[in-house]
Design a protein around this motif. Structure first.
Motif, mmCIF file in Angstrom:
data_model
loop_
_atom_site.group_PDB
_atom_site.id
_atom_site.type_symbol
_atom_site.label_atom_id
_atom_site.label_comp_id
_atom_site.label_asym_id
_atom_site.label_seq_id
_atom_site.Cartn_x
_atom_site.Cartn_y
_atom_site.Cartn_z
ATOM 1 N N ILE A 181 0.686 -1.219 0.034
ATOM 2 C CA ILE A 181 0.152 -0.062 -0.037
ATOM 3 C C ILE A 181 0.879 1.198 -0.116
ATOM 4 O O ILE A 181 2.018 1.251 0.763
ATOM 5 C CB ILE A 181 -1.011 -0.079 1.213
ATOM 6 N N GLU A 182 0.360 2.170 -0.810
ATOM 7 C CA GLU A 182 1.373 3.308 -0.957
ATOM 8 C C GLU A 182 1.720 4.130 0.186
ATOM 9 O O GLU A 182 0.756 4.353 1.037
ATOM 10 C CB GLU A 182 0.331 4.356 -1.657
ATOM 11 N N GLY A 183 2.869 4.399 0.605
ATOM 12 C CA GLY A 183 3.460 4.998 1.979
ATOM 13 C C GLY A 183 3.400 4.095 3.184
ATOM 14 O O GLY A 183 3.964 4.479 4.233
ATOM 15 N N LEU A 184 2.775 2.733 3.101
ATOM 16 C CA LEU A 184 2.927 1.797 4.138
ATOM 17 C C LEU A 184 3.762 0.603 4.108
ATOM 18 O O LEU A 184 3.909 -0.235 4.960
ATOM 19 C CB LEU A 184 1.291 1.256 4.599
ATOM 20 N N GLY A 185 4.336 0.651 2.845
ATOM 21 C CA GLY A 185 5.466 -0.420 2.513
ATOM 22 C C GLY A 185 4.646 -1.686 1.901
ATOM 23 O O GLY A 185 3.714 -1.709 1.708
ATOM 24 N N GLU A 186 5.733 -2.811 1.806
ATOM 25 C CA GLU A 186 5.144 -4.137 1.122
ATOM 26 C C GLU A 186 5.600 -5.050 2.226
ATOM 27 O O GLU A 186 6.564 -5.107 3.078
ATOM 28 C CB GLU A 186 6.150 -4.151 -0.101
ATOM 29 N N GLN A 187 4.764 -6.161 1.912
ATOM 30 C CA GLN A 187 5.265 -7.401 2.718
ATOM 31 C C GLN A 187 5.187 -8.474 1.553
ATOM 32 O O GLN A 187 4.644 -8.636 0.521
ATOM 33 C CB GLN A 187 4.152 -7.975 3.404
ATOM 34 N N VAL A 188 6.031 -9.445 1.609
ATOM 35 C CA VAL A 188 6.328 -10.609 0.611
ATOM 36 C C VAL A 188 6.272 -11.854 1.424
ATOM 37 O O VAL A 188 7.190 -12.093 2.555
ATOM 38 C CB VAL A 188 7.783 -10.329 -0.161
ATOM 39 N N SER A 189 5.296 -12.854 1.081
ATOM 40 C CA SER A 189 5.367 -14.026 1.569
ATOM 41 C C SER A 189 5.402 -15.250 0.527
ATOM 42 O O SER A 189 4.941 -15.254 -0.320
ATOM 43 C CB SER A 189 3.854 -13.937 2.372
ATOM 44 N N ASN A 190 6.213 -16.205 1.133
ATOM 45 C CA ASN A 190 6.139 -17.480 0.164
ATOM 46 C C ASN A 190 5.139 -18.407 0.829
ATOM 47 O O ASN A 190 5.143 -18.631 1.907
ATOM 48 C CB ASN A 190 7.547 -18.105 0.208
ATOM 49 N N THR A 191 4.511 -19.078 -0.255
ATOM 50 C CA THR A 191 3.470 -20.060 0.175
ATOM 51 C C THR A 191 3.907 -21.471 0.478
ATOM 52 O O THR A 191 4.876 -21.697 -0.372
ATOM 53 C CB THR A 191 2.329 -20.193 -0.714
ATOM 54 N N VAL A 192 3.610 -22.154 1.718
ATOM 55 C CA VAL A 192 4.242 -23.458 1.836
ATOM 56 C C VAL A 192 3.066 -24.491 2.209
ATOM 57 O O VAL A 192 2.276 -24.030 2.660
ATOM 58 C CB VAL A 192 5.372 -23.347 2.870
ATOM 59 N N ALA A 193 3.323 -25.602 1.742
ATOM 60 C CA ALA A 193 2.440 -26.741 2.332
ATOM 61 C C ALA A 193 2.110 -27.103 3.527
ATOM 62 O O ALA A 193 3.415 -27.086 4.313
ATOM 63 C CB ALA A 193 2.676 -27.985 1.174
ATOM 64 N N TYR A 194 1.204 -27.234 4.063
ATOM 65 C CA TYR A 194 1.259 -27.756 5.581
ATOM 66 C C TYR A 194 1.718 -29.131 5.639
ATOM 67 O O TYR A 194 1.712 -29.953 5.155
ATOM 68 C CB TYR A 194 -0.389 -27.754 6.103
ATOM 69 N N GLN A 195 2.543 -29.186 6.737
ATOM 70 C CA GLN A 195 3.322 -30.393 7.200
ATOM 71 C C GLN A 195 2.828 -30.867 8.473
ATOM 72 O O GLN A 195 2.953 -30.168 9.484
ATOM 73 C CB GLN A 195 4.747 -29.834 7.234
ATOM 74 N N GLY A 196 2.207 -31.774 8.500
ATOM 75 C CA GLY A 196 1.805 -32.309 9.918
ATOM 76 C C GLY A 196 0.889 -33.731 9.671
ATOM 77 O O GLY A 196 0.681 -34.263 8.462
#
Length: 283
Positions: free
Chosen positions: A268-283
């Motif tokens: 979002i403009e002025g609020l920064g960025e987040q970057v996430s990788n998606t992973v499979a549930y392990q369990g």
């Protein structure tokens, strides 16, 4: 100010991002970025400190969820006219309010876990309102007095659980890691108009959401006031305010969703960025 939490999961320390992009340690001034820290008096105290006088944090530490210790993590559904249109939904006459599990909170660069057997995990870039003082039955004119700042949120959603497993949305919203928040809280003095912010989501480098808070049906003032009529908002509480068009559910002619091994960038403009990788549930 840009306030953040840095360090290993469960051991985060409070910090401030200075104008040069260096993290400054706030541990000598506040114990964490929580409701107590976000009060007007403490924010004024922090604003009066020269960032250069604070210890610089070296390296590239992990960032945790930008706020901790909230009592309520509230979400608003179908709050963008263009998003409602892409899903074929009528415009709501009043805000659609639901609760996101506090267990969904996640760091802005942490992995998003695709739930077991999920085939409909979706992204939602959202403006997050961070409450600074208790709001109870407040008017729209009073609403911004209770806001400490804003952050980037991703209201990750499992659409099958949200839409096909009974009438409540909460089930599709509360999975572990489904609430990335941050990278930081930007105090409201640096966000003069929260209703005029560009928003975006990229999946694997391809732009999927390209919107603006201009198309909110119910703006920040209305939402804080409305929610305060039915849920007391406490310092540190967060409201995710809805998402613009471009979610996987709305893709034409065929909706598509996240799978393990992808990267989701939300900003979002002025609020920064987040970057996430998606992973499979392990369990």
């Amino acid at each position: 100010m840009k306030l953040l939490r840095y360090g290993p999961k469960g051991q985060e320390k409070p910090g401030l991002l200075d104008a040069a992009g260096t993290i400054r340690d706030l541990s000598s001034l506040v114990p964490d970025i929580n409701g107590d820290t976000l009060s007007p008096g403490v924010l004024a105290k922090l604003a009066s400190v020269d960032p250069a006088s604070l210890p610089a944090v070296t390296g590239n530490p992990r960032l945790g969820a930008a706020v901790i210790g909230m009592k309520n993590l509230i979400c608003i559904g179908l709050n963008y006219a263009d998003h409602a249109a892409e899903t074929g939904s009528a415009l709501p006459k009043e805000p659609i309010v639901f609760i996101k599990s506090l267990g969904a909170l996640n760091g802005p660069f942490d992995d998003i876990i695709i739930p077991k057997n999920s085939v409909k995990t979706d992204w939602e870039c959202e403006l997050a309102i961070v409450i600074g003082t208790t709001a109870r039955y407040v008017t729209e004119e009073q609403a911004l007095d209770h806001v400490a700042g804003y952050a980037v949120g991703n209201d990750v959603s499992e659409r099958e659980w949200q839409q096909e497993r009974g009438p409540t949305w909460d089930k599709g919203k509360g999975f572990e890691t489904f609430g990335p928040l941050g990278p930081y809280v930007v105090t409201k003095d640096e966000v003069p108009d929260p209703q005029n912010l560009k928003m975006w989501t990229d999946v694997d480098g391809v732009r999927q959401q390209d919107g603006s808070t201009k198309t909110m049906i119910f703006g920040v003032k209305t939402l804080v006031s409305y929610v305060s009529q039915c849920i007391t908002l406490f310092p540190g509480d967060v409201i995710f305010t809805g998402t613009p068009p471009g979610v996987g559910l709305g893709k034409k002619p065929t909706p598509w969703f996240l799978k393990a091994g992808q990267q989701v960038k939300v900003g979002i403009e002025g609020l920064g960025e987040q970057v996430s990788n998606t992973v499979a549930y392990q369990g």
